[in-house]
Design a protein around this motif. Structure first.
Motif, short mmCIF file in Angstrom:
data_model
loop_
_atom_site.label_atom_id
_atom_site.label_comp_id
_atom_site.label_asym_id
_atom_site.label_seq_id
_atom_site.Cartn_x
_atom_site.Cartn_y
_atom_site.Cartn_z
N GLU A 147 0.84 -1.19 0.00
CA GLU A 147 0.00 0.00 0.00
C GLU A 147 0.88 1.24 0.00
OE1 GLU A 147 -3.54 2.10 2.70
OE2 GLU A 147 -2.81 0.09 3.17
N ASP A 149 0.58 5.30 0.99
CA ASP A 149 -0.15 6.42 1.56
C ASP A 149 0.39 7.69 0.92
OD1 ASP A 149 -1.25 8.47 3.07
OD2 ASP A 149 -1.16 7.35 4.95
N ASP A 151 -0.75 10.79 0.81
CA ASP A 151 -0.80 12.02 1.60
C ASP A 151 0.36 12.12 2.59
OD1 ASP A 151 -3.11 12.81 0.30
OD2 ASP A 151 -4.42 11.82 1.75
N GLN A 152 0.68 11.00 3.23
CA GLN A 152 1.73 10.99 4.24
C GLN A 152 3.10 10.58 3.68
OE1 GLN A 152 1.25 12.13 7.32
NE2 GLN A 152 -0.88 12.54 6.77
#
Length: 206
Positions: A147, A149, A151-152
């Motif tokens: 996965e 992320d 945004d982070q």
């Protein structure tokens, strides 16, 4: 009003924020490059270079770009030939080393290697850096991206043959090393300085 135009426009930021969206000409260029890569992948999957497969790849590539549009990924850095050669050479060496290691574990009698999932926060959080780092990591046997992320700026990576916490730390360091090589090869000057700044901070605050 006086001052540095780059600072007013945000060009001097090194917080990992994405570059501004390209204009119409840049968008078309990016779509053409993406279409070329999709066609190449299609041909590699079929394993046969023919006019039928080429036409099929064009149709599939156009359909993917039309019905599943991706956010624009722009190139705001510069190509450094020496660092690029280092990236390619080290990737080839790690590819061979990891392949031999995984093959050895597969044929070892009674071997039941443990695996784990590690979260690694990248230091340069542009879409291009996330995509390239994830691709390079996934191509090496024994590691797989589960996965991202966006945004982070965190990659969740499945790693193979983990025996102790030191192996987990080594896996994280290896992923960050891949990111550093990529940024040094094609990143902007601000992104390279960002890596250097964070490296100094980590040595000062271990």
């Amino acid at each position: 009003m006086t001052g540095d135009p780059a600072a007013r426009n945000g060009a001097g930021r090194n917080d990992g924020s994405p570059h501004p969206a390209p204009g119409r000409g840049g968008r078309r260029r990016d779509q053409a490059i993406a279409l070329g890569w999709l066609v190449l992948i299609w041909l590699l999957l079929w394993g046969d270079l023919s006019w039928g497969n080429l036409l099929g790849g064009l149709v599939v590539g156009v359909a993917v770009l039309v019905f599943f549009p991706l956010p624009p990924v722009t190139f705001g850095g510069r190509l450094r030939l020496g660092a690029l050669l280092v990236l390619v050479a080290t990737f080839a060496a790690e590819l061979v080393s990891a392949s031999v290691r995984v093959a050895g574990l597969a044929v070892r009698p009674g071997c039941r290697p443990r695996s784990a999932i590690v979260a690694v926060r990248l230091r340069v959080r542009t879409d291009l850096n996330l995509a390239l780092t994830a691709e390079v990591i996934s191509l090496v046997p024994g590691t797989l991206i589960l996965e991202v992320d966006r945004d982070q700026g965190v990659l969740y990576v499945h790693v193979f043959d983990v025996r102790d916490p030191e192996d987990l730390a080594e896996s994280r360091n290896r992923i960050l090393t891949v990111e550093r090589r990529i940024v040094r090869a094609i990143g902007s000057a601000d992104e390279v300085r960002q890596l250097q700044t964070e490296s100094v901070d980590r040595r000062s605050h271990p």
